[in-house]
Design a protein around this motif. Structure first.
Motif, PDB file in Angstrom:
ATOM      1  N   PRO A   1      44.425  15.257 -40.029  1.00  0.00           N
ATOM      2  CA  PRO A   1      45.438  16.101 -40.662  1.00  0.00           C
ATOM      3  C   PRO A   1      44.819  17.459 -40.982  1.00  0.00           C
ATOM      4  CG  PRO A   1      45.339  13.949 -41.711  1.00  0.00           C
ATOM      5  CD  PRO A   1      44.158  14.024 -40.801  1.00  0.00           C
TER       6      PRO A   1
ATOM      7  N   THR B   1      48.266  24.140 -46.748  1.00  0.00           N
ATOM      8  CA  THR B   1      48.683  23.078 -45.829  1.00  0.00           C
ATOM      9  C   THR B   1      50.166  23.201 -45.503  1.00  0.00           C
ATOM     10  OG1 THR B   1      46.987  21.557 -46.642  1.00  0.00           O
ATOM     11  CG2 THR B   1      48.873  20.582 -45.528  1.00  0.00           C
TER      12      THR B   1
ATOM     13  N   ARG C   1      51.690  23.990 -41.773  1.00  0.00           N
ATOM     14  CA  ARG C   1      52.608  23.038 -41.140  1.00  0.00           C
ATOM     15  C   ARG C   1      53.925  23.697 -40.781  1.00  0.00           C
ATOM     16  NH1 ARG C   1      51.124  17.855 -45.056  1.00  0.00           N
ATOM     17  NH2 ARG C   1      49.332  17.149 -43.822  1.00  0.00           N
TER      18      ARG C   1
ATOM     19  N   HIS D   1      49.573  21.219 -37.483  1.00  0.00           N
ATOM     20  CA  HIS D   1      49.455  19.970 -38.221  1.00  0.00           C
ATOM     21  C   HIS D   1      48.058  19.353 -38.153  1.00  0.00           C
ATOM     22  CE1 HIS D   1      53.815  19.638 -38.978  1.00  0.00           C
ATOM     23  NE2 HIS D   1      53.952  20.187 -37.768  1.00  0.00           N
ATOM     24  N   THR D   2      47.217  19.845 -37.268  1.00  0.00           N
ATOM     25  CA  THR D   2      45.876  19.281 -37.100  1.00  0.00           C
ATOM     26  C   THR D   2      44.847  20.405 -37.002  1.00  0.00           C
ATOM     27  OG1 THR D   2      45.929  19.301 -34.679  1.00  0.00           O
ATOM     28  CG2 THR D   2      46.826  17.336 -35.795  1.00  0.00           C
TER      29      THR D   2
END
Length: 220
Positions: free
Chosen positions: A118, A130, A134, A139-140
């Protein structure tokens, strides 16, 4: 990375580790390298340049040796991330599995480990960042690492995005500053209810003084 000449540990003690036991782990780290930096309350980062050559052990075996001495001598369980940069070692020290050690010996291993996680697993990314990443479809760490240079500054702005993209790629030029924890000791107590009795309060204070004195004597 030359795994014998440039190795960084991030050591996480169990969250319930006492301040005195934490100091014991810092002292133990000093037996392996003079370049260890406390990260209170229960972590440290250390650079082991040449330590594998001195001890004639590979980096993972050396981490196992430290781990064994920590539990056998001080009763402290530690998890260790072993990598070539500070931020990667921090990330690696969290999901170490049953062994308590995760060693990333080269750049390919770093990418294989980091990229599917993540995005908030990257050291330095907080909850608000974060959410922003996103919303941009990142997302990674792999997705963040793959961002082109000319657009990497859009989600969070300028230097911060570039810094986090570098960490997603396993790049972190920060150096480790060796220093010791301040020489202090503390103790605390409490009462089950509001206490106004002077004798009871004096007894509690004297008990705290004795506790702090014992801790100081143990440190010579």
């Amino acid at each position: 990375m030359n795994e014998r000449d440039h190795v960084i540990w991030h050591v996480r003690c169990h969250p319930d580790t006492s301040p005195d036991a934490y100091r014991d782990i810092l002292d133990l780290a000093a037996e392996f390298t003079p370049t260890a930096q406390p990260l209170p309350p229960t972590a440290l980062v250390a650079q082991l340049c040449g330590a594998s050559r001195v001890f004639s052990e590979a980096p993972r075996r050396l981490a196992q040796r430290f781990q064994l001495q920590a539990i056998a001598t001080y009763g402290v369980r530690v998890h260790i991330g072993v990598a070539d940069t500070w931020s990667t070692a921090v990330t690696a020290s969290a999901p170490t599995g049953p062994s308590g050690i995760l060693h990333l010996p080269d750049h390919r291993a770093v990418e294989t480990f980091l990229h599917p996680l993540p995005v908030d697993a990257v050291h330095g990314i907080g909850p608000a960042q974060t959410d922003t990443l996103r919303r941009f479809g990142l997302h990674t760490p792999g997705a963040l690492a793959a961002m082109p240079e000319d657009v990497v500054g859009r989600p969070l702005g300028g230097k911060k995005d570039r810094l986090l993209r570098d960490r997603a790629r396993g790049i972190d030029p920060r150096t480790i500053t060796a220093h010791r924890m301040p020489e202090s000791a503390s103790a605390h107590t409490g009462f089950p209810r509001d206490e106004c009795d002077a004798a009871s309060m004096r007894a509690a204070v004297l008990d705290l003084v004795a506790t702090v004195g014992e801790r100081i004597r143990r440190r010579d």
